[in-house]
Design a protein around this motif. Structure first.
Motif, mmCIF file in Angstrom:
data_model
loop_
_atom_site.group_PDB
_atom_site.id
_atom_site.type_symbol
_atom_site.label_atom_id
_atom_site.label_comp_id
_atom_site.label_asym_id
_atom_site.label_seq_id
_atom_site.Cartn_x
_atom_site.Cartn_y
_atom_site.Cartn_z
ATOM 1 N N MET A 20 -6.923 -9.673 -12.677
ATOM 2 C CA MET A 20 -5.848 -9.914 -13.657
ATOM 3 C C MET A 20 -6.420 -10.287 -15.027
ATOM 4 N N ASP A 21 -5.564 -10.321 -16.008
ATOM 5 C CA ASP A 21 -5.957 -10.660 -17.378
ATOM 6 C C ASP A 21 -6.248 -12.168 -17.441
ATOM 7 N N ARG A 22 -7.530 -12.509 -17.643
ATOM 8 C CA ARG A 22 -7.954 -13.907 -17.589
ATOM 9 C C ARG A 22 -8.273 -14.476 -18.961
ATOM 10 N N SER A 80 -1.018 -11.533 -16.742
ATOM 11 C CA SER A 80 -1.760 -12.775 -16.949
ATOM 12 C C SER A 80 -2.066 -13.472 -15.627
ATOM 13 N N VAL A 81 -3.261 -14.037 -15.565
ATOM 14 C CA VAL A 81 -3.679 -14.786 -14.381
ATOM 15 C C VAL A 81 -2.824 -16.031 -14.183
ATOM 16 N N TRP A 82 -2.104 -16.436 -15.237
ATOM 17 C CA TRP A 82 -1.255 -17.630 -15.123
ATOM 18 C C TRP A 82 -0.081 -17.421 -14.181
ATOM 19 N N TRP A 83 0.191 -16.162 -13.781
ATOM 20 C CA TRP A 83 1.193 -15.924 -12.757
ATOM 21 C C TRP A 83 0.789 -16.580 -11.424
ATOM 22 N N LEU A 84 -0.493 -16.825 -11.250
ATOM 23 C CA LEU A 84 -0.971 -17.466 -10.017
ATOM 24 C C LEU A 84 -0.817 -18.984 -10.044
ATOM 25 N N LEU A 85 -0.531 -19.531 -11.229
ATOM 26 C CA LEU A 85 -0.508 -20.986 -11.382
ATOM 27 C C LEU A 85 0.466 -21.693 -10.428
ATOM 28 N N PRO A 86 1.709 -21.198 -10.226
ATOM 29 C CA PRO A 86 2.629 -21.913 -9.334
ATOM 30 C C PRO A 86 2.099 -22.102 -7.918
ATOM 31 N N GLN A 87 1.433 -21.076 -7.379
ATOM 32 C CA GLN A 87 0.947 -21.224 -6.005
ATOM 33 C C GLN A 87 -0.179 -22.251 -5.924
#
Length: 586
Positions: A368-370, A463-470
């Motif tokens: 992903m876009d980091r 964006s890699v921030w989509w992974l933040l909630p998990q």
């Protein structure tokens, strides 16, 4: 001049009542040893040791795929197996500590092995002879590492696992040993210790591990492995520096031997009735002492009480009497261990879920876009730091706000019971896997929309921030389940087996990692044969990690229901003081 009265000396009048000694086996003063002074130093040792451990493990899947040239599924399975071994070895370390060497010496010896493994790991990434050959990006070819390079690397890696196997269960139990449970104030501090232990651990992980991971990916793996080795050297120095202020527990008889003796004695007397007055009488029933504390007899596992019946044969034949006749204390201690098994089993799927953060979560992020500022990219492994950040925020809230508030409502010293705390975290972990599955579906949709299905080397514009909630949900889950398991398996074990208790809690994550590896292998085979498409193919744009996450969410939900049924029936360890006798669970 009046003579000095030693009875009036604070060091004499405030002797620790739980049987703690100094390194030479002499009684110690509560004023001069232990307490927060010693435990905070031990937390500092844990912070630096965990930096060393996660400095290796946090980015291991990237090293195996990018440097050792392993495919994604193989690398994930290798990481899971290593995690599993690293989490199961504490059972051996705890056994040696509780039975023979004591926690202090086990920590010291294992730290030396730990440091040796990290030094060898650094050499494997530094010396041309031991380092795998780099990829030739002009021809897009990556030579495979030589067999001896692979062997040396994995020997070094498993030396690290062996060292932490003795270090981790003993250090945590050793830190809790610094509080005297016979003293009301210190008993409350011990409960807070487990919260602040994890807070200190996560502080080091959040601040320093991202730096190490960035160095590994952008500067070099030799320096990236050298920093964990330096951290372990600092941890060893800190531990030795606090030697004079520690409280120690004297090792007792092998806990495994004690447990086996009870079962052998009960089997030998399978036809003897516990209530039969003619056969004999209960042996040692007046002395239910678990070291310095008095245990109350329980009605669970009554068949084991046969081991306490003194028969005529026992009086006539004194040979091997320990294998035919056991004290009531010994039987009650075995009952304590047996009570923990259903909780241990039902938490295994939680261990499987925890195995995903350093493996598939990290590989997801790498696609992903980091970018965060300009062209600066965050390493995908650094997303794990948000688990630590969540813990750092919530532990003080839990310890200083939630526990006092809940205590005023429930009357429980801990606010809520240990099993309630674990259950809440398991429920949140189910939600985290559901969110992870939905996020992976979003990532795959983006790959399809931008025509990148067959272009795995191209960054997906998501964006890699989509992974933040998990990751945040995992952190919240840790505050409840991870910390709850730590205290539960320490508190509910017999006093003489507490290193083993910590090792049992760690083994949940070890077995969970093994189960994750087995599950991946099974799904690889079934998905390839039945669906014609491997869920874990190297091209993650064609893989189906979302299916895997949905499966884990379903399994964890099932095991959570089973856990609740056992938790409702669980009987907490009762002592003469009966501090937690009236606890209600779920």
């Amino acid at each position: 001049m009046e003579p000095i009265s030693f009875s009036d000396s604070p060091a004499i009048t405030h002797i620790a009542e739980d049987g703690s000694t100094d390194l030479r086996g002499r009684p110690v003063s509560r004023l001069l040893t232990g307490g927060w002074s010693a435990s905070l130093l031990i937390i500092g040792v844990e912070m630096t040791e965990r930096l060393a451990y996660f400095g290796v493990s946090g980015n291991l899947v990237i090293y195996l795929t990018n440097v050792m040239q392993q495919n994604t599924a193989t690398a994930a399975k290798n990481v899971n197996v290593w995690y599993g071994v690293a989490s199961m070895l504490p059972l051996l370390g705890a056994f040696l500590a509780d039975s023979y060497f004591g926690r202090y010496w086990t920590i010291l010896f294992s730290s030396l092995i730990y440091l040796l493994g990290l030094i060898c790991l650094t050499l494997s990434a530094s010396l041309p002879l031991l380092r795998p050959p780099p990829c030739d990006y002009t021809s897009y070819s990556c030579p495979r590492p030589a067999a001896f390079q692979v062997v040396f690397f994995f020997i070094s890696l498993y030396l690290v696992a062996l060292g932490q196997g003795g270090h981790r269960p003993c250090l945590q139990a050793f830190g809790a040993d610094q509080f005297d449970e016979r003293d009301p104030a210190e008993r409350k501090n011990k409960s807070s210790f487990f919260n602040w232990w994890y807070f200190g651990l996560c502080s080091g992980l959040f601040v320093l591990v991202p730096v190490v991971v960035y160095i590994q990916e952008n500067v070099g793996w030799s320096l990236g492995f050298a920093l964990p080795a330096a951290a372990m050297a600092i941890a060893l120095s800190l531990f030795l520096g606090g030697t004079k202020m520690y409280r120690h527990k004297i090792p007792s008889t092998s806990p495994v031997t004690q447990i086996v003796q009870v079962f052998v004695a009960a089997i030998c007397k399978w036809n003897v009735s516990v209530h039969s007055q003619g056969e004999g009488k209960l042996y040692g029933i007046q002395g239910l002492k678990d070291e310095k504390r008095t245990l109350l007899p329980s009605n669970q596992f009554r068949f084991l009480d046969k081991a306490t019946i003194a028969t005529d044969l026992d009086h006539e034949n004194k040979t091997n009497i320990d294998w035919r006749l056991c004290t009531a204390t010994q039987v009650e201690q075995v009952k304590l261990v047996l009570r923990l098994i259903p909780i241990w089993v039902t938490c295994l799927v939680y261990g499987v879920i925890c195995a995903q953060t350093p493996t598939f979560f990290t590989k997801q992020g790498s696609t992903m876009d980091r970018r965060i500022i300009g062209d600066f990219k965050i390493p995908s492994a650094n997303m794990q730091s948000f688990i630590s950040l969540t813990v750092l925020v919530l532990v003080p809230v839990y310890d200083r706000i939630f526990v006092p508030l809940a205590r005023s409502i429930t009357g429980n010293e801990r606010g809520i019971t240990l099993l309630q705390r674990i259950g809440v975290g398991m429920f949140i972990s189910v939600i985290s896997m559901i969110v992870a599955a939905m996020t992976e579906m979003k990532r795959l949709q983006a790959a399809r929309e931008y025509g990148l299905i067959d272009m795995p080397q191209v960054t997906i514009p998501l964006s890699v921030w989509w992974l933040l909630p998990q990751y945040i949900l995992f952190g919240i889950s840790d505050v409840f389940t991870y910390l709850g398991l730590q205290e539960y398996f320490y508190d509910q074990m017999p006093d003489s087996m507490r290193s083993l208790g910590v090792a049992l809690y760690l083994s949940i994550f070890g077995v969970g990692s093994f189960l994750s590896s087995i599950l991946i292998s099974i799904i690889e085979d079934l998905s390839s044969r039945v669906m014609g498409q491997n869920w874990f193919t190297d091209n993650l744009n064609r893989a189906h990690l979302d299916y895997f996450y949905w499966l884990l969410a379903a399994l964890n939900s099932l095991f959570l229901c089973i856990y609740l049924s056992f938790a409702r029936k669980f009987i907490y360890k009762e002592e003469e003081s009966n501090v937690w006798k009236d606890e209600e669970i779920f």
